[in-house]
Structures are given as structure tokens and as C-alpha cells.
Design a protein around this motif. Structure first.
Motif, mmCIF file in Angstrom:
data_model
loop_
_atom_site.group_PDB
_atom_site.id
_atom_site.type_symbol
_atom_site.label_atom_id
_atom_site.label_comp_id
_atom_site.label_asym_id
_atom_site.label_seq_id
_atom_site.Cartn_x
_atom_site.Cartn_y
_atom_site.Cartn_z
ATOM 1 N N LEU A 7 0.908 -1.063 -0.070
ATOM 2 C CA LEU A 7 -0.134 0.012 0.164
ATOM 3 C C LEU A 7 1.132 1.351 -0.097
ATOM 4 N N LEU A 8 0.965 2.011 -0.916
ATOM 5 C CA LEU A 8 1.854 2.953 -1.222
ATOM 6 C C LEU A 8 1.218 4.514 -1.490
ATOM 7 N N ALA A 9 1.307 5.429 -0.460
ATOM 8 C CA ALA A 9 0.949 6.646 -0.692
ATOM 9 C C ALA A 9 1.707 7.323 -1.614
ATOM 10 N N GLU A 10 0.504 8.003 -2.519
ATOM 11 C CA GLU A 10 1.304 8.647 -3.776
ATOM 12 C C GLU A 10 2.026 10.062 -3.296
ATOM 13 N N LYS A 11 1.567 10.616 -2.039
ATOM 14 C CA LYS A 11 2.179 12.024 -1.786
ATOM 15 C C LYS A 11 2.771 11.734 -0.498
ATOM 16 N N ASP A 12 3.423 10.477 -0.135
ATOM 17 C CA ASP A 12 3.889 10.596 1.195
ATOM 18 C C ASP A 12 5.095 11.499 1.538
ATOM 19 N N GLU A 13 4.783 12.325 2.559
ATOM 20 C CA GLU A 13 5.952 13.415 2.937
ATOM 21 C C GLU A 13 6.925 12.859 3.877
ATOM 22 N N VAL A 14 6.847 11.754 4.520
ATOM 23 C CA VAL A 14 7.634 11.071 5.602
ATOM 24 C C VAL A 14 8.410 10.224 4.761
ATOM 25 N N VAL A 15 8.203 9.213 4.081
ATOM 26 C CA VAL A 15 9.012 8.381 3.266
ATOM 27 C C VAL A 15 8.496 8.676 1.964
ATOM 28 N N PRO A 16 9.481 9.315 1.239
ATOM 29 C CA PRO A 16 9.213 9.687 -0.388
ATOM 30 C C PRO A 16 8.890 8.264 -1.156
ATOM 31 N N PRO A 17 7.835 8.375 -1.995
ATOM 32 C CA PRO A 17 7.568 7.329 -2.741
ATOM 33 C C PRO A 17 8.641 6.533 -3.529
ATOM 34 N N ARG A 18 9.894 7.279 -3.612
ATOM 35 C CA ARG A 18 11.194 6.411 -4.445
ATOM 36 C C ARG A 18 11.591 5.478 -3.739
ATOM 37 N N PHE A 19 11.493 5.858 -2.174
ATOM 38 C CA PHE A 19 11.990 4.803 -1.452
ATOM 39 C C PHE A 19 11.174 3.668 -1.015
ATOM 40 N N HIS A 20 9.884 3.811 -1.125
ATOM 41 C CA HIS A 20 8.778 2.765 -1.301
ATOM 42 C C HIS A 20 9.383 1.682 -2.245
ATOM 43 N N ARG A 21 9.657 2.524 -3.590
ATOM 44 C CA ARG A 21 9.846 1.306 -4.753
ATOM 45 C C ARG A 21 11.217 0.588 -4.614
ATOM 46 N N LEU A 22 12.229 1.132 -3.747
ATOM 47 C CA LEU A 22 13.465 0.363 -3.542
ATOM 48 C C LEU A 22 13.062 -1.139 -2.825
ATOM 49 N N VAL A 23 11.970 -1.052 -1.803
ATOM 50 C CA VAL A 23 11.766 -2.034 -1.069
ATOM 51 C C VAL A 23 10.849 -2.881 -2.211
ATOM 52 N N VAL A 24 9.860 -2.445 -2.725
ATOM 53 C CA VAL A 24 8.933 -3.239 -4.001
ATOM 54 C C VAL A 24 9.594 -3.965 -4.765
ATOM 55 N N ASN A 25 10.643 -3.320 -5.240
ATOM 56 C CA ASN A 25 11.593 -3.730 -6.378
ATOM 57 C C ASN A 25 12.462 -4.936 -6.033
ATOM 58 N N ALA A 26 12.946 -4.940 -4.638
ATOM 59 C CA ALA A 26 13.848 -5.779 -4.277
ATOM 60 C C ALA A 26 12.967 -6.990 -3.809
ATOM 61 N N TYR A 27 11.317 -6.987 -3.629
ATOM 62 C CA TYR A 27 10.769 -8.120 -2.870
ATOM 63 C C TYR A 27 10.736 -9.268 -3.826
ATOM 64 N N ALA A 28 11.079 -10.373 -3.458
ATOM 65 C CA ALA A 28 11.182 -11.537 -4.117
ATOM 66 C C ALA A 28 10.126 -12.285 -4.503
#
Length: 287
Positions: A228-249
Motif C-alpha cells: 500500500l503506497l501513498a502517492e504523496k508520502d511526505e515522510v517516506v518519499p515514494p522513490r524509497f517505497h519502490r526500493l523495497v517493492v523492487n527488491a521483494y522476491a
């Protein structure tokens, strides 16, 4: 020649000051638990649990506080069909949410277990990053004994996604729900390193326990997950969400929370998408 001495002295003085400052920063980070103080915001004030039941389990030299609540359907059937182990955001607590969240699983017979991190609520402290991962494993192992083979889903929000990923990398789970996951080390370096030439940020990043490295843990997890990824996350910028998503096996579904900020509730179309994804993650059993 004498006129060159003052600049040399100034250079030596500047160098000594820089070295002293570097030593001071190093000492603060390494010996004063600075990362814990910068990242964790524990509270211990009383919160109305609204009917949730308190459990205390042994952990290290103290106890770990867990709040539990069954959904209405689980209460009617006198047993849940599945369990959810919940890890909350940094400044949040399980006692304030567990009872309400038990009814947010789209008419499922489920029981929620919400853990308060060491030093938060009634969990004995102090609040330390290094305590979060072993506490999460202790909570999961206790729940697994109670579940008696029934599926367990891990649900983490913000920093709570880090212990959820740690468990999933080391235990068998039915699935995960990860809401705005921060890769702590990478975020500290890339978001906050520029203004201190990566000196302070680098030392703080080094003090993040490896057990909370969400990127490395994500690479090891094979269980299905909902992101669940907030589009306007001001605490954890979305580009950092994507690092975890992309690493997820493991197999994953990503739900974009359009227009949402870090702490916004899940509602509208995103809630409908979540309910649909729950049917994929946790198929319903017959009554």
C-alpha cells in the motif's frame, strides 16, 4: 616567508577543529544511542484499548505488551480462521488501534495481535532499534503457538514494515501487507547525507541493525505481499517505497493510494482494491 605562517596556522587550526568535530560526531553516534533518539519516539501514556485484551509475554529481561481483538465473525464462531500480527508506525501504539482494525478485514473471522515495541506502552524498555527485530520474532513465535497451524499474516505500517520483513525472511508466514515501507539505511544516506557530507548520515546508517535492513530482507521473502503506497508520502518519499517493492522476491500486488499522504487512512477505491487483494492473499475458508 614569514607572511605565509598565519595561513598555515589557520589551516592547522581548521584541520584540528574538523578532526575534533568528526570525533565528537562519531562518539555521539556510536556511544550515545543517537540513531535511537533520532528515529524512535516512544510513548507510555495510557490509551483506551476499546475492548482489546492485553497479553504480556517474556522478552529478554522484561515483558512485551501485545493487544489482541477478534473480529465480530471470529467472536461468533468462537475461533478465528486466521491471525494478523500488526506492527505500527513509529509514534503509534497497538492499544489504540487493534479493536477497531479487527473489523477491517472484509468480513473475515480474524484475530489481530498488535505489538508495542520495547519502551512503547507497557512493553519494558528502553526503546532501542536493536530490540525491535528480536521482539517481533518473540511475538510471532508466541502467536504461532496459539495459532495451532492457522495462517498468520503480517501487517506493518511505516517503520513497522521492517520487523514484518525480518520475520518473513526467517519464518513461514501466509503473507504480508506493507504500508509505506521505508528502507532505513538507504533513506538516511540519500535523504539526509548531503548537508553533512554524508559523515553523520553514514555513521547513523551504519548503526541501523542489519535485521532491519528492509532491502536485504525483501530479497529473501517468498510469501505473497500487498504493498500500500501513498502517492504523496511526505515522510517516506515514494522513490524509497519502490526500493523495497523492487527488491521483494515474492509475488506481490501494489495498490497506489492516489493523493494520499503518509498517515492518511485507506478509503474509497483503494479500500475496494485492498479487499480484492485480501481475497488473493488470504482466501476465505468455509464456516
Amino acid at each position: 616567508m614569514p607572511e605565509t605562517w598565519p595561513p598555515q596556522r589557520r589551516l592547522r587550526k581548521t584541520t584540528r577543529l574538523a578532526i575534533a568535530l568528526a570525533i565528537l560526531i562519531f562518539a555521539l553516534v556510536m556511544f550515545a544511542n543517537l540513531p535511537d533518539q533520532l528515529i524512535l519516539f516512544p510513548t507510555t501514556n495510557p490509551i483506551n484499548p476499546r475492548g482489546a485484551v492485553r497479553r504480556m509475554i517474556p522478552f529478554e529481561d522484561g515483558t512485551l505488551e501485545i493487544w489482541t481483538a477478534p473480529s465480530r465473525l471470529a467472536h461468533q464462531r468462537d475461533r478465528p480462521e486466521a491471525y494478523a500480527l500488526r506492527f505500527y508506525a513509529n509514534a503509534d501504539r497497538a492499544d489504540g488501534w487493534v479493536a477497531a482494525e479487527a473489523e477491517m478485514w472484509n468480513e473475515r473471522a480474524i484475530e489481530i495481535w498488535g505489538m508495542n515495541y520495547p519502551g512503547f506502552g507497557g512493553s519494558t524498555g528502553p526503546a532501542r532499534l536493536k530490540s525491535i527485530a528480536p521482539a517481533a520474532l518473540a511475538a510471532f513465535d508466541e502467536l504461532q503457538r496459539q495459532a495451532n497451524g492457522r495462517p498468520i499474516v503480517l501487517f506493518g505500517a511505516s517503520i513497522g514494515t521492517a520487523p514484518a520483513l525480518h520475520i518473513a525472511a526467517n519464518r513461514q508466514v501466509a503473507g504480508l501487507i506493507l504500508h509505506n515501507p521505508p528502507p532505513l539505511r538507504q533513506m538516511i544516506l540519500r535523504q539526509f547525507g548531503w548537508w553533512n557530507l554524508w559523515l553523520l548520515a553514514g555513521l547513523v546508517a551504519l548503526k541501523i541493525p542489519p535485521e532491519l535492513d528492509s532491502i536485504e530482507n525483501a530479497k529473501r521473502v517468498r510469501a505473497p505481499a500487498i504493498f500500500l503506497l501513498a502517492e504523496k508520502d511526505e515522510v517516506v518519499p515514494p522513490r524509497f517505497h519502490r526500493l523495497v517493492v523492487n527488491a521483494y522476491a515474492g509475488e506481490k500486488r501494489v495498490i497506489a493510494l492516489g493523493g494520499a499522504y503518509h498517515n492518511d487512512p485507506i478509503e474509497g477505491d483503494a479500500l475496494a482494491d485492498l479487499y480484492d487483494a485480501l481475497d488473493w492473499l488470504l482466501p476465505r475458508s468455509s464456516p
